[in-house]
Design an enzyme around this catalytic site. Structure first.
Site, PDB file in Angstrom:
ATOM      1  N   TRP A 190      80.217  64.975 -22.036  1.00  0.00           N
ATOM      2  CA  TRP A 190      81.568  64.618 -21.626  1.00  0.00           C
ATOM      3  C   TRP A 190      81.998  63.676 -22.741  1.00  0.00           C
ATOM      4  O   TRP A 190      83.322  63.281 -23.036  1.00  0.00           O
ATOM      5  CB  TRP A 190      81.554  64.140 -20.373  1.00  0.00           C
ATOM      6  CG  TRP A 190      81.300  62.801 -19.881  1.00  0.00           C
ATOM      7  CD1 TRP A 190      80.020  62.156 -20.325  1.00  0.00           C
ATOM      8  CD2 TRP A 190      82.153  61.839 -19.524  1.00  0.00           C
ATOM      9  NE1 TRP A 190      80.114  60.944 -19.683  1.00  0.00           N
ATOM     10  CE2 TRP A 190      81.379  60.400 -19.552  1.00  0.00           C
ATOM     11  CE3 TRP A 190      83.512  61.555 -19.054  1.00  0.00           C
ATOM     12  CZ2 TRP A 190      81.752  59.167 -18.948  1.00  0.00           C
ATOM     13  CZ3 TRP A 190      83.793  60.289 -18.865  1.00  0.00           C
ATOM     14  CH2 TRP A 190      83.098  59.077 -18.605  1.00  0.00           C
ATOM     15  N   LEU A 240      89.823  66.482 -22.543  1.00  0.00           N
ATOM     16  CA  LEU A 240      90.085  67.841 -22.027  1.00  0.00           C
ATOM     17  C   LEU A 240      88.508  68.215 -22.260  1.00  0.00           C
ATOM     18  O   LEU A 240      88.335  68.928 -23.486  1.00  0.00           O
ATOM     19  CB  LEU A 240      91.026  68.592 -22.925  1.00  0.00           C
ATOM     20  CG  LEU A 240      92.243  68.181 -22.522  1.00  0.00           C
ATOM     21  CD1 LEU A 240      93.189  68.500 -23.513  1.00  0.00           C
ATOM     22  CD2 LEU A 240      92.700  68.693 -21.206  1.00  0.00           C
ATOM     23  N   HIS A 241      87.560  67.979 -21.377  1.00  0.00           N
ATOM     24  CA  HIS A 241      86.098  68.155 -21.872  1.00  0.00           C
ATOM     25  C   HIS A 241      85.673  69.631 -21.970  1.00  0.00           C
ATOM     26  O   HIS A 241      85.021  70.130 -22.915  1.00  0.00           O
ATOM     27  CB  HIS A 241      85.355  67.542 -20.522  1.00  0.00           C
ATOM     28  CG  HIS A 241      85.518  66.196 -20.389  1.00  0.00           C
ATOM     29  ND1 HIS A 241      85.215  65.205 -21.254  1.00  0.00           N
ATOM     30  CD2 HIS A 241      86.190  65.444 -19.268  1.00  0.00           C
ATOM     31  CE1 HIS A 241      85.481  63.888 -20.932  1.00  0.00           C
ATOM     32  NE2 HIS A 241      85.988  64.191 -19.743  1.00  0.00           N
ATOM     33  N   ASP A 242      86.316  70.594 -21.176  1.00  0.00           N
ATOM     34  CA  ASP A 242      85.939  72.073 -21.382  1.00  0.00           C
ATOM     35  C   ASP A 242      86.613  72.481 -22.550  1.00  0.00           C
ATOM     36  O   ASP A 242      85.900  73.422 -23.232  1.00  0.00           O
ATOM     37  CB  ASP A 242      86.341  72.875 -20.154  1.00  0.00           C
ATOM     38  CG  ASP A 242      85.647  72.210 -18.892  1.00  0.00           C
ATOM     39  OD1 ASP A 242      85.989  72.552 -17.818  1.00  0.00           O
ATOM     40  OD2 ASP A 242      84.278  72.261 -18.977  1.00  0.00           O
ATOM     41  N   THR A 244      86.987  71.176 -25.510  1.00  0.00           N
ATOM     42  CA  THR A 244      86.393  70.566 -26.563  1.00  0.00           C
ATOM     43  C   THR A 244      84.896  71.345 -26.576  1.00  0.00           C
ATOM     44  O   THR A 244      84.770  71.730 -27.937  1.00  0.00           O
ATOM     45  CB  THR A 244      85.925  69.078 -26.306  1.00  0.00           C
ATOM     46  OG1 THR A 244      85.210  68.871 -25.160  1.00  0.00           O
ATOM     47  CG2 THR A 244      86.963  68.178 -26.497  1.00  0.00           C
TER      48      THR A 244
END
Ligand code: RIB
Ligand code: CA
Length: 321
Positions: A190, A240-242, A244
């Site tokens: 994350w 925007l973790h997903d 990335t």
């Protein structure tokens, strides 16, 4: 044009949706299937959000319902973070695309077998579906060309506890199975989406100015999470973790700092449940006195610590224009 085949496993909340959109908008990607897992969302909500996103992209990618709870732990959802519908409370209309017949576990196994060494698996939620598929068909571990996991925290503070990031914390037993499976794993924690990788208010305004349905969708459904990223996580903007992790899957060159280490998952810790223990200094197997199980275990995960923020954002924008 040859297209890279992709499987996406997701608990489709608002950031997952942007990652799914990226895969459907990137020129040389053929999404084979989307498999939904309980996590941020209950599977039926995740399925709806994934199908809406796919329909927005004008695609028909099959969406399969998967595991409705972690292997051992009680489900802990995140409607508080992503909004009542997981999409920032936008309450988008029910998609016409129906959920595909069959279970996500079988869909993963069948698609991996059908495309041996020619499929990228991107995981955006807890690893319950993937671990279950590996238990049922262990041989698939060596058939996936790359598995990019959005999850973990590489020797940094977690988001759900000081030690752990949500996707790993939610189902640590599943994560341990995957991390020990021998799959060609890449981890995007994350932390990769924080700091300079977050979208500032100015950048968000610039994305809205693209004036496309994709840009509007991506920003509006993450507006609720943006407030928590700023005021609960202390980040300078929209994390925007997903997306990335999806960006690393699409173009590994956006990774600025990475290393291959032994990584394992804590499943028994009272304070450290779900911690991704990253042996960044390669301490295991080097000291003769090391006697525990780590000593014989080789590096297993390519860990992406930091992204080139400009390249990551340029790739995102390319998918939203
Ligand atoms: O910790 C971030 C992860 O948890 C992301 O995948 C987000 O969608 C949530 O599932
Ligand atoms: Ca997710």
């Amino acid at each position: 044009m040859y297209k890279r085949k992709m499987l996406i496993d997701t608990d489709t909340a608002s950031d997952d949706a942007v990652a799914i959109l990226m895969a459907h908008r990137y020129p040389d990607i053929e999404p084979l299937a989307v498999t939904v897992v309980s996590g941020n969302m209950r599977v039926e909500d995740g399925s709806r959000n994934a199908r809406y996103t796919i329909e927005l992209c004008g695609a028909q990618t099959p969406v399969y319902l998967g595991c409705e709870r972690p292997m051992l732990r009680e489900p802990v959802h995140a409607y508080w973070y992503h909004g009542s519908d997981g999409m920032g409370g936008m309450n988008y209309p029910e998609p016409k695309l129906r959920a595909a017949n069959g279970h996500a576990i079988e869909a993963l196994i069948e698609n991996i077998r059908a495309h041996e060494n020619d499929v990228i698996l991107v995981t955006l939620g807890p690893l319950t579906n993937v671990a279950s598929a590996l238990l049922r068909a262990p041989e698939i571990a060596k058939m996936v060309s790359r598995c990019i996991v959005m999850g973990g925290a590489a020797n940094v503070v977690g988001n759900v506890t000081p030690a752990a990031e949500y996707n790993i914390w939610c189902d640590p037993e599943a994560a341990r199975i995957v991390f020990r499976s021998g799959m060609n794993l890449e981890m995007v924690g994350w932390e990769a989406g924080r700091g300079a990788a977050a979208l500032t208010d100015q950048e968000i305004a610039a994305v809205y100015a693209f004036n496309t349905p994709f840009a509007k969708f991506a920003m509006e459904c993450n507006a609720h999470a943006l407030q928590l990223a700023k005021h609960w996580q202390g980040d300078p903007g929209m994390t925007l973790h997903d997306p990335t992790a999806m960006a690393v899957a699409l173009d590994p060159s956006i990774s600025k700092r990475r290393g291959k280490y032994r990584v394992d998952v804590e499943t028994r810790g009272e304070l450290t449940r779900g911690m991704t223990v990253v042996d960044e200094r390669h301490t295991v197997g080097t000291q003769a006195y090391f006697t525990d199980e780590w000593a014989v275990r080789q590096p297993n995960v390519l860990t992406h610590h930091e992204l080139d923020a400009a390249k990551w954002k340029a790739l995102l924008y390319q998918c939203l224009r």
